[in-house]
Design a protein around this motif. Sequence first.
Motif, PDB file in Angstrom:
ATOM      1  N   LEU A  40      -5.577 -16.649 -34.324  1.00  0.00           N
ATOM      2  CA  LEU A  40      -5.641 -17.279 -35.641  1.00  0.00           C
ATOM      3  C   LEU A  40      -5.596 -16.204 -36.718  1.00  0.00           C
ATOM      4  N   PRO A  41      -4.702 -16.345 -37.692  1.00  0.00           N
ATOM      5  CA  PRO A  41      -4.638 -15.354 -38.764  1.00  0.00           C
ATOM      6  C   PRO A  41      -5.799 -15.511 -39.748  1.00  0.00           C
ATOM      7  N   VAL A  42      -6.294 -14.379 -40.235  1.00  0.00           N
ATOM      8  CA  VAL A  42      -7.381 -14.354 -41.217  1.00  0.00           C
ATOM      9  C   VAL A  42      -6.822 -13.753 -42.506  1.00  0.00           C
ATOM     10  N   PHE A  43      -6.990 -14.477 -43.618  1.00  0.00           N
ATOM     11  CA  PHE A  43      -6.449 -14.051 -44.901  1.00  0.00           C
ATOM     12  C   PHE A  43      -7.549 -13.807 -45.912  1.00  0.00           C
ATOM     13  N   LYS A  44      -7.313 -12.836 -46.775  1.00  0.00           N
ATOM     14  CA  LYS A  44      -8.137 -12.634 -47.974  1.00  0.00           C
ATOM     15  C   LYS A  44      -7.171 -12.809 -49.132  1.00  0.00           C
ATOM     16  N   GLU A  46      -3.905 -13.936 -50.458  1.00  0.00           N
ATOM     17  CA  GLU A  46      -2.601 -14.134 -49.822  1.00  0.00           C
ATOM     18  C   GLU A  46      -2.303 -13.087 -48.752  1.00  0.00           C
ATOM     19  N   THR A  47      -3.199 -12.133 -48.576  1.00  0.00           N
ATOM     20  CA  THR A  47      -2.968 -11.011 -47.668  1.00  0.00           C
ATOM     21  C   THR A  47      -3.603 -11.259 -46.308  1.00  0.00           C
ATOM     22  N   ARG A  48      -2.799 -11.115 -45.259  1.00  0.00           N
ATOM     23  CA  ARG A  48      -3.323 -11.237 -43.896  1.00  0.00           C
ATOM     24  C   ARG A  48      -4.061  -9.947 -43.562  1.00  0.00           C
ATOM     25  N   VAL A  49      -5.352 -10.064 -43.244  1.00  0.00           N
ATOM     26  CA  VAL A  49      -6.174  -8.881 -43.043  1.00  0.00           C
ATOM     27  C   VAL A  49      -6.613  -8.689 -41.597  1.00  0.00           C
ATOM     28  N   ALA A  50      -6.565  -9.744 -40.787  1.00  0.00           N
ATOM     29  CA  ALA A  50      -7.027  -9.620 -39.400  1.00  0.00           C
ATOM     30  C   ALA A  50      -6.469 -10.764 -38.563  1.00  0.00           C
ATOM     31  N   ASP A  51      -6.601 -10.595 -37.266  1.00  0.00           N
ATOM     32  CA  ASP A  51      -6.264 -11.640 -36.305  1.00  0.00           C
ATOM     33  C   ASP A  51      -7.516 -11.975 -35.523  1.00  0.00           C
ATOM     34  N   LEU A  52      -7.799 -13.254 -35.409  1.00  0.00           N
ATOM     35  CA  LEU A  52      -8.961 -13.724 -34.673  1.00  0.00           C
ATOM     36  C   LEU A  52      -8.447 -14.254 -33.325  1.00  0.00           C
ATOM     37  N   LYS A  53      -8.712 -13.515 -32.251  1.00  0.00           N
ATOM     38  CA  LYS A  53      -8.231 -13.911 -30.933  1.00  0.00           C
ATOM     39  C   LYS A  53      -9.299 -14.736 -30.232  1.00  0.00           C
ATOM     40  N   VAL A  54      -8.912 -15.950 -29.845  1.00  0.00           N
ATOM     41  CA  VAL A  54      -9.832 -16.861 -29.174  1.00  0.00           C
ATOM     42  C   VAL A  54      -9.873 -16.505 -27.690  1.00  0.00           C
ATOM     43  N   SER A  61     -14.837 -12.698 -31.827  1.00  0.00           N
ATOM     44  CA  SER A  61     -15.591 -11.715 -32.588  1.00  0.00           C
ATOM     45  C   SER A  61     -14.592 -10.857 -33.352  1.00  0.00           C
ATOM     46  N   VAL A  62     -14.829 -10.684 -34.635  1.00  0.00           N
ATOM     47  CA  VAL A  62     -13.920  -9.892 -35.462  1.00  0.00           C
ATOM     48  C   VAL A  62     -14.734  -9.187 -36.553  1.00  0.00           C
ATOM     49  N   ALA A  63     -14.418  -7.910 -36.780  1.00  0.00           N
ATOM     50  CA  ALA A  63     -15.076  -7.124 -37.833  1.00  0.00           C
ATOM     51  C   ALA A  63     -14.273  -7.223 -39.122  1.00  0.00           C
ATOM     52  N   LEU A  64     -14.972  -7.516 -40.203  1.00  0.00           N
ATOM     53  CA  LEU A  64     -14.326  -7.655 -41.513  1.00  0.00           C
ATOM     54  C   LEU A  64     -15.224  -7.040 -42.580  1.00  0.00           C
ATOM     55  N   ALA A  65     -14.601  -6.536 -43.630  1.00  0.00           N
ATOM     56  CA  ALA A  65     -15.375  -6.089 -44.787  1.00  0.00           C
ATOM     57  C   ALA A  65     -16.030  -7.318 -45.404  1.00  0.00           C
ATOM     58  N   THR A  66     -17.178  -7.131 -46.048  1.00  0.00           N
ATOM     59  CA  THR A  66     -17.858  -8.284 -46.625  1.00  0.00           C
ATOM     60  C   THR A  66     -16.957  -8.992 -47.625  1.00  0.00           C
ATOM     61  N   GLY A  67     -17.033 -10.306 -47.620  1.00  0.00           N
ATOM     62  CA  GLY A  67     -16.218 -11.102 -48.526  1.00  0.00           C
ATOM     63  C   GLY A  67     -15.951 -12.477 -47.959  1.00  0.00           C
ATOM     64  N   LYS A  77      -4.796 -26.790 -40.618  1.00  0.00           N
ATOM     65  CA  LYS A  77      -6.125 -26.849 -41.226  1.00  0.00           C
ATOM     66  C   LYS A  77      -6.589 -25.435 -41.575  1.00  0.00           C
ATOM     67  N   THR A  78      -7.259 -25.288 -42.714  1.00  0.00           N
ATOM     68  CA  THR A  78      -7.801 -23.989 -43.105  1.00  0.00           C
ATOM     69  C   THR A  78      -9.317 -24.092 -43.222  1.00  0.00           C
ATOM     70  N   THR A  79      -9.985 -22.993 -42.894  1.00  0.00           N
ATOM     71  CA  THR A  79     -11.433 -22.925 -42.964  1.00  0.00           C
ATOM     72  C   THR A  79     -11.834 -21.668 -43.708  1.00  0.00           C
ATOM     73  N   LYS A  80     -12.727 -21.818 -44.692  1.00  0.00           N
ATOM     74  CA  LYS A  80     -13.267 -20.660 -45.414  1.00  0.00           C
ATOM     75  C   LYS A  80     -14.461 -20.120 -44.651  1.00  0.00           C
ATOM     76  N   VAL A  81     -14.501 -18.806 -44.490  1.00  0.00           N
ATOM     77  CA  VAL A  81     -15.622 -18.146 -43.828  1.00  0.00           C
ATOM     78  C   VAL A  81     -16.065 -16.968 -44.682  1.00  0.00           C
ATOM     79  N   ALA A  82     -17.331 -16.590 -44.541  1.00  0.00           N
ATOM     80  CA  ALA A  82     -17.867 -15.459 -45.295  1.00  0.00           C
ATOM     81  C   ALA A  82     -18.387 -14.408 -44.330  1.00  0.00           C
ATOM     82  N   ALA A  83     -17.931 -13.183 -44.519  1.00  0.00           N
ATOM     83  CA  ALA A  83     -18.440 -12.053 -43.740  1.00  0.00           C
ATOM     84  C   ALA A  83     -19.523 -11.377 -44.570  1.00  0.00           C
ATOM     85  N   LEU A  84     -20.678 -11.241 -43.979  1.00  0.00           N
ATOM     86  CA  LEU A  84     -21.812 -10.624 -44.651  1.00  0.00           C
ATOM     87  C   LEU A  84     -22.052  -9.242 -44.086  1.00  0.00           C
ATOM     88  N   ASN A  85     -22.938  -8.509 -44.697  1.00  0.00           N
ATOM     89  CA  ASN A  85     -23.294  -7.193 -44.202  1.00  0.00           C
ATOM     90  C   ASN A  85     -24.134  -7.378 -42.943  1.00  0.00           C
TER      91      ASN A  85
END
Length: 95
Positions: A40-44, A46-54, A61-67, A77-85
């Motif tokens: 699954l592609p992860v966007f911030k 319009e920019t694709r920043v990561a791939d979430l492999k199921v 599990s995927v590491a992302l900068a907070t945001g 379908k799209t889902t909003k997620v928040a990466a915290l510290n």
Amino acid sequence: MNKLTGFLASTALLLAATTTQAQVGVLQGTVTGVKAGVVLPVFKGETRVADLKVEDGGKFSVALATGVYTVNCPNGKTTKVAALNGAATISINCQ
């Protein structure tokens, strides 16, 4: 003297920029509605920043900068997620 002041200010800004660390969070959890191996592609914005492999059992599990990010499911379908510290456990429903 003005050149020295400018040089010192530039050096201070450069030093501050290099010592600042990005805050990184780890999103982990499960995805329902997709099979293992799906990416699954992860966007911030319009920019694709990561791939979430199921993985087996829908786990991921995927590491992302907070945001705030958007995960796109294969059915559109799209889902909003928040990466915290630190680590956060979430569920994504792609059904």
